[in-house]
Write a protein that holds these residues in place. Structure first.
Motif, PDB file in Angstrom:
ATOM      1  N   UNK A  64      89.467  32.318 140.942  1.00 48.56           N
ATOM      2  CA  UNK A  64      88.943  33.383 141.803  1.00 48.56           C
ATOM      3  C   UNK A  64      90.021  34.394 142.171  1.00 48.56           C
ATOM      4  N   UNK A  65      91.254  33.965 142.210  1.00 44.37           N
ATOM      5  CA  UNK A  65      92.324  34.837 142.686  1.00 44.37           C
ATOM      6  C   UNK A  65      92.869  35.772 141.626  1.00 44.37           C
ATOM      7  N   UNK A  66      92.374  35.666 140.419  1.00 44.12           N
ATOM      8  CA  UNK A  66      93.030  36.430 139.374  1.00 44.12           C
ATOM      9  C   UNK A  66      92.379  37.776 139.053  1.00 44.12           C
ATOM     10  N   UNK A  67      91.526  38.241 139.941  1.00 40.72           N
ATOM     11  CA  UNK A  67      91.107  39.639 139.869  1.00 40.72           C
ATOM     12  C   UNK A  67      92.313  40.434 140.364  1.00 40.72           C
ATOM     13  N   UNK A  68      92.578  41.575 139.791  1.00 37.92           N
ATOM     14  CA  UNK A  68      93.723  42.366 140.232  1.00 37.92           C
ATOM     15  C   UNK A  68      93.254  43.552 141.051  1.00 37.92           C
ATOM     16  N   UNK A  69      93.461  43.491 142.358  1.00 43.49           N
ATOM     17  CA  UNK A  69      93.079  44.638 143.189  1.00 43.49           C
ATOM     18  C   UNK A  69      94.046  45.788 142.893  1.00 43.49           C
ATOM     19  N   UNK A  70      93.519  46.974 142.814  1.00 42.44           N
ATOM     20  CA  UNK A  70      94.357  48.138 142.507  1.00 42.44           C
ATOM     21  C   UNK A  70      94.256  49.141 143.650  1.00 42.44           C
ATOM     22  N   UNK A 126     102.194  46.305 138.577  1.00 42.47           N
ATOM     23  CA  UNK A 126     101.891  44.889 138.404  1.00 42.47           C
ATOM     24  C   UNK A 126     100.853  44.680 137.300  1.00 42.47           C
ATOM     25  N   UNK A 127      99.835  45.509 137.298  1.00 41.94           N
ATOM     26  CA  UNK A 127      98.793  45.393 136.267  1.00 41.94           C
ATOM     27  C   UNK A 127      99.410  45.582 134.876  1.00 41.94           C
ATOM     28  N   UNK A 128     100.282  46.546 134.743  1.00 40.73           N
ATOM     29  CA  UNK A 128     100.937  46.768 133.449  1.00 40.73           C
ATOM     30  C   UNK A 128     101.763  45.555 133.034  1.00 40.73           C
TER      31      UNK A 128
END
Ligand SMILES: Nc1ncnc2c1ncn2[C@@H]1O[C@H](COP(=O)(O)OP(=O)(O)O)[C@@H](O)[C@H]1O
Ligand SMILES: Nc1ncnc2c1ncn2[C@@H]1O[C@H](COP(=O)(O)OP(=O)(O)O)[C@@H](O)[C@H]1O
Lengths: 160, 138, 138, 160
Positions: A32-38, A46-48
């Motif tokens: 559940x925690x591995x959605x990346x809020x932007x 971080x997303x990159x």
């Protein structure tokens, strides 16, 4: 298909097809925690970094990796800049051998999408080549936008 | 390039060498423009050499920042040259239709210096045939 | 210099320019040695120019790594020169009694190149009096 | 005295003397979470970054800041390398105008401390100039070591 994100990781239809995950990926599965809020600049970086590592894990390098990382960078920035908040999810489909990127926000949408994707748009904030560029980089590109938000999905094939 | 990291500008002859590395955040990219322009004035530089050898990704925003930097530097009398762009990054920009018009782009830092009119003078102290004198006067 | 960041090595003439920046972690310092030594062999370099302009701190470990790098590079036939150490860092090392024996240390990257026997050849295209020809042949 | 660490932040003796804290420091005051555990390479980098920012906050720059940051770097590395784990605390004493660094571990201690501080020690892991160097950099330096661990305290004056 292994989604780096909750909503997708549970898709039952594909569950039985799942082969062994590389150890470092297993942590993401059904998490559940591995959605990346932007929201912030740091979230874009971080997303990159995450997608770059994910590419490395499945042996996607060079131009193929650049295409994926650049797409994530463009979509993440659009969320942070034009909406303020949203989220991204990254998935690895080891059956179809593709990397799937999803960017989702509940912003105002992009009313002039056609103009942008036709390449006629003059951006005041950047080069105006982000979305059209992602569409050119991805093997499959899909964008849904309305006054309730924007949802972009980009797929990249990997392996031979 | 983590938070708070400052821009590295190395003076070299009358130019400013700016090696970029790793993940260049938007905040860092913006800081880069300010820092480089200030240094052009302070150090009286006539050239800015942005080396991209260490950069992971160039996306449309970083390209627009570099174009903006080159434009502003030009108004201050300094020429900007980009060097060291890896082939996969060049291919990605090409595929996206990003042209970096108005900025000179060369393969190596050596070529960038050469484009500033700087070539080396040296007695070869190793295997011969490596001399490159006066090639491409800028 | 966050985790996973790779070492930036820029080829320049037959030297390798290694600009360090920000916080250099021990892991990064160790990676630096491996990467630079591999590049010396691959690119057939005779000089390593480590520029410290962008570095925040040099402590005893980073100094020992640089000394180790210089030593190993020497065995491979390459000379190492450090440039751009800020005065406050030099004062700190001096106070600690750290000498960096065996590594040449110069003020600017220009001096480092000069120490490799590389000086510039150029037609001045700006205010005159800036020429520096053939100064200090290495 | 404002300790960036729980144990010290509560010292009642100094509480009444406390002038207004710079806003960014206030967060650390009396905060149990602001002890810095030191184990990994990343912890060493983090400690350096925090103390560097702390120096910046009170206008300590140049050589004065380098002395403090370098000391933190040396002490943090010694914990990570020779003990494996320990902790650091940073304090700002705005009354006496000094920055106080404490490094504490429960490792095996340093039996040959005298030799090290006399400058006769040949290190196999580094230059052997870390502890002696810190002692030279600090305005006040104190080290207690026994088989139950090592406790180092270094103080740096700031302001005029
Ligand atoms: N997620 C989004 N929500 C709302 N508007 C967006 C979003 N993404 C892009 N836009 C709009 O579309 C335009 C084009 O975006 P893009 O192609 O990425 O180029 P640029 O960001 O350089 O302008 C932007 O200028 C912005 O107005
Ligand atoms: N916290 C500690 N616990 C145990 N031993 C230590 C500790 N700190 C230092 N030492 C020992 O003291 C020696 C000298 O340390 P130092 O002066 O920092 O130089 P170096 O780390 O370069 O050897 C180390 O080699 C190590 O054996």
């Amino acid at each position: 298909m292994f989604w780096l994100g909750a909503e997708f990781g549970k898709a039952p239809r594909l569950a039985s097809l799942q082969p062994a995950l590389p150890p470092a990926m297993a942590a993401y599965e059904d998490d559940e925690d591995s959605v990346f809020p932007i929201e912030s600049d740091a979230d874009i970086s971080h997303a990159r970094t995450v997608i770059r590592q994910m590419c490395g894990l499945v042996g996607v390098r060079g131009y193929d990796a650049q295409k994926v990382v650049t797409t994530v960078s463009e979509l993440a920035r659009n969320i942070a800049r034009y909406v303020g908040k949203g989220e991204m999810r990254f998935a690895l489909d080891t059956v179809e051998q593709r990397i799937v990127i999803v960017a989702k926000d509940e912003g105002p949408g992009i009313p002039n999408l056609d103009e942008i994707l036709a390449g006629n748009y003059k951006s005041r904030t950047g080069l105006g080549r982000g979305l059209i560029g992602c569409r050119k980089l991805a093997d499959h590109f899909d964008i849904q936008t309305s006054a309730r938000g924007t949802h972009v999905r980009a797929e990249f094939r990997y392996g031979k | 390039m983590s938070m708070g990291e400052s821009v590295t500008c190395i003076p070299l002859w009358d130019c400013l060498l700016v090696p970029l590395h790793g993940d260049v955040s938007d905040v860092h990219a913006d800081a880069l423009v300010t820092e480089v322009l200030e240094r052009i004035q302070r150090d009286e530089c006539f050239g800015v050499l942005v080396d991209l050898s260490g950069v992971w990704t160039l996306d449309s925003y970083l390209c627009s920042v570099l174009a903006r930097l080159a434009q502003a530097a030009r108004l201050m009398g300094a020429k900007t040259v980009l060097s060291g762009m890896r082939p996969e990054i060049a291919m990605t920009l090409e595929a996206m239709g990003i042209e970096l018009r108005g900025i000179e782009t060369v393969a190596t830092l050596e070529d960038a210096l050469s484009s500033m009119g700087i070539t080396r003078t040296r007695e070869s102290n190793k295997s011969s045939g490596l001399e490159r004198l006066g090639e491409r006067e800028g």
